[in-house]
Design an enzyme around this catalytic site. Structure first.
Site, mmCIF file in Angstrom:
data_model
loop_
_atom_site.group_PDB
_atom_site.id
_atom_site.type_symbol
_atom_site.label_atom_id
_atom_site.label_comp_id
_atom_site.label_asym_id
_atom_site.label_seq_id
_atom_site.Cartn_x
_atom_site.Cartn_y
_atom_site.Cartn_z
ATOM 1 N N LYS A 12 9.376 -5.988 14.261
ATOM 2 C CA LYS A 12 8.571 -5.502 15.392
ATOM 3 C C LYS A 12 9.134 -5.885 16.749
ATOM 4 O O LYS A 12 8.967 -5.184 17.735
ATOM 5 C CB LYS A 12 7.135 -6.000 15.258
ATOM 6 C CG LYS A 12 6.341 -5.252 14.209
ATOM 7 C CD LYS A 12 4.873 -5.621 14.276
ATOM 8 C CE LYS A 12 4.026 -4.724 13.400
ATOM 9 N NZ LYS A 12 4.148 -5.070 11.956
ATOM 10 N N SER B 144 11.431 -5.900 5.707
ATOM 11 C CA SER B 144 10.905 -5.785 7.075
ATOM 12 C C SER B 144 10.402 -7.090 7.670
ATOM 13 O O SER B 144 10.394 -7.247 8.893
ATOM 14 C CB SER B 144 9.796 -4.730 7.103
ATOM 15 O OG SER B 144 8.781 -5.044 6.172
ATOM 16 N N GLU C 228 -2.497 -3.405 21.601
ATOM 17 C CA GLU C 228 -3.631 -3.633 20.718
ATOM 18 C C GLU C 228 -3.055 -4.044 19.378
ATOM 19 O O GLU C 228 -1.917 -3.698 19.042
ATOM 20 C CB GLU C 228 -4.512 -2.405 20.660
ATOM 21 C CG GLU C 228 -4.343 -1.489 19.496
ATOM 22 C CD GLU C 228 -3.023 -0.737 19.516
ATOM 23 O OE1 GLU C 228 -2.334 -0.831 18.494
ATOM 24 O OE2 GLU C 228 -2.692 -0.074 20.503
#
Ligand SMILES: *Cc1c(COP(=O)(O)O)cnc(C)c1O
Length: 394
Positions: A91, A379, A113
């Protein structure tokens, strides 16, 4: 840098995508698109981004051959180690890029968010690094459930706003973040965490995550005893880690497999498999496959892994699905949990529950994959999930 497979000027990927947003946000979306196009064409921007990806994030992330699992299953199995990126997942590739873009646009304030908090942590990280103000909206229920991530964000200087409205979960946090943005677009950039949302977000996030696949092309290039991948497997929540590794291989003949969350099983209705079991509709600003009832109401998703617990998917994946550019499958909570244990005990790597869905599909299809070079996009790391595993997985 030229952009491969861009969406149309309306932000369409085939029948999907677009810019379904309130009128008040149109100027901000157009400004963002122009700023991104200018930054992406500027070698100076890339130099700045690449330096941070190298020295701060730790890129390129390694590609590791999982020898014991390879031997056990007769597969040549490799892991692309996004779990070794700073903050423990992919991310951060996106949040650092978008934070740099905000800085370039002269916007000193960032909002985001988050549901489980992973995107909030990655956003707070990028903001601390660049000295930007950071406000993260989170449903009150999630604030309670994810106390540790809330504290991480606060340690890094972010303000976490607990949203008490509605069901007090991610959906309500998204609404509040949108409300904030409409009122503050002058000085605020909204960092979206996956290849979702109105144009240009799916494009921006894909371009920032494609570094994963581009590194892999160099790392497994068929030279010096290194194979080339036959199959690339990645989990699909919103679809950013998968699009990041798929995009450079689009149309190359490599078998691209996206693994969604089957939760308690597709038939149970409690899952997060928008591409496998959903239908096209409009969600969060773009047209895409989503989970909805006959009236078109969004249906709550379920997955043991917070990152796959989302009722939609990035619009470009919808195009990939319809065109057969990738295939999409789904794995249950139980199978993901079992695969997590296998990877931990066999390779000494505790994967994120999200990534474990990918390994579960590989293990379930080992016969079909025999003799092939298979790359799993790992990931993220599983440290964040250990408490939950202890509770559910015994
Ligand atoms: C958030 C997350 C995902 C799911 O998001 P995508 O946008 O689909 O990549 C997958 N794995 C990990 C470790 C995550 O944190």
């Amino acid at each position: 840098m030229s952009i491969q497979h861009p969406p149309t000027t309306q932000g369409r990927f085939g029948d999907y995508g677009g810019r379904f947003a309130p009128e008040t946000l149109m100027p901000a979306l157009l400004e963002l698109e122009a700023a991104f196009n200018s930054a992406w064409a500027d070698p100076g921007f890339h130099a700045e981004l690449d330096a941070l990806l190298a020295d701060y994030v730790g890129r390129p992330t390694p590609v590791f051959r999982a020898s014991r699992l390879s031997e056990r299953h007769g597969i040549d199995l490799w892991f692309k180690r996004e779990d070794l990126a700073h903050t423990g997942a992919h991310k951060v590739n996106n949040t650092i890029g978008q934070a740099l873009l905000a800085q370039r646009m002269g916007k000193p304030r960032i909002i985001a968010e988050t549901g489980a908090g992973q995107h909030g942590v990655a956003t707070a990280t990028a903001c601390a690094l660049l000295g930007l103000e950071c406000v993260v909206y989170m449903g009150a229920k999630d604030v309670e459930r994810q106390a540790l991530n809330v504290y991480r964000m606060q340690l890094m200087g972010a303000e976490v706003v607990s949203v008490e409205k509605g069901a007090a979960t991610l959906k309500d946090a998204v609404s509040e973040a949108m409300r904030d943005w409409v009122a503050t677009v002058e000085n605020t950039h909204y960092i979206i965490g996956s290849v979702v949302g109105p144009h240009p977000f799916p494009l921006i996030v894909r371009e920032l995550q494609k570094v994963i696949g581009e590194e892999l092309q160099r790392q497994l290039d068929g030279s010096a005893g290194k194979p080339k991948p036959d199959v690339i497997v990645a989990c699909v929540g919103g679809g950013s880690n998968s699009m990041g590794i798929f995009h450079p291989y689009r149309g190359s003949g490599v078998d691209l497999v996206g693994v969604e969350a089957a939760g308690h099983g597709i038939a149970s209705g409690a899952h997060g498999a928008s591409l496998v079991a959903g239908s096209p509709g409009v969600l969060h600003g773009s047209r895409t496959y989503m989970l909805q009832d006959e009236q078109g109401q969004v249906v709550e998703a379920h997955s043991i892994s917070a990152g796959l617990d989302y009722p939609g998917v990035g619009p470009e994946h919808s195009l990939y699905r319809d065109e057969g550019l990738a295939r999409y499958v789904a794995i249950t909570d139980d199978d993901a949990l079992a695969a997590l244990k296998v990877m931990s005990a066999t390779e000494g790597i505790i994967p994120a529950l999200e990534s474990a869905h990918g390994l579960a599909w590989i293990l379930a299809n080992a016969a079909e994959l025999k003799g092939k070079t298979v790359v799993l996009n790992l990931s993220g790391r599983g440290d964040k999930d250990v408490q939950q595993i202890a509770k559910f997985g015994g």
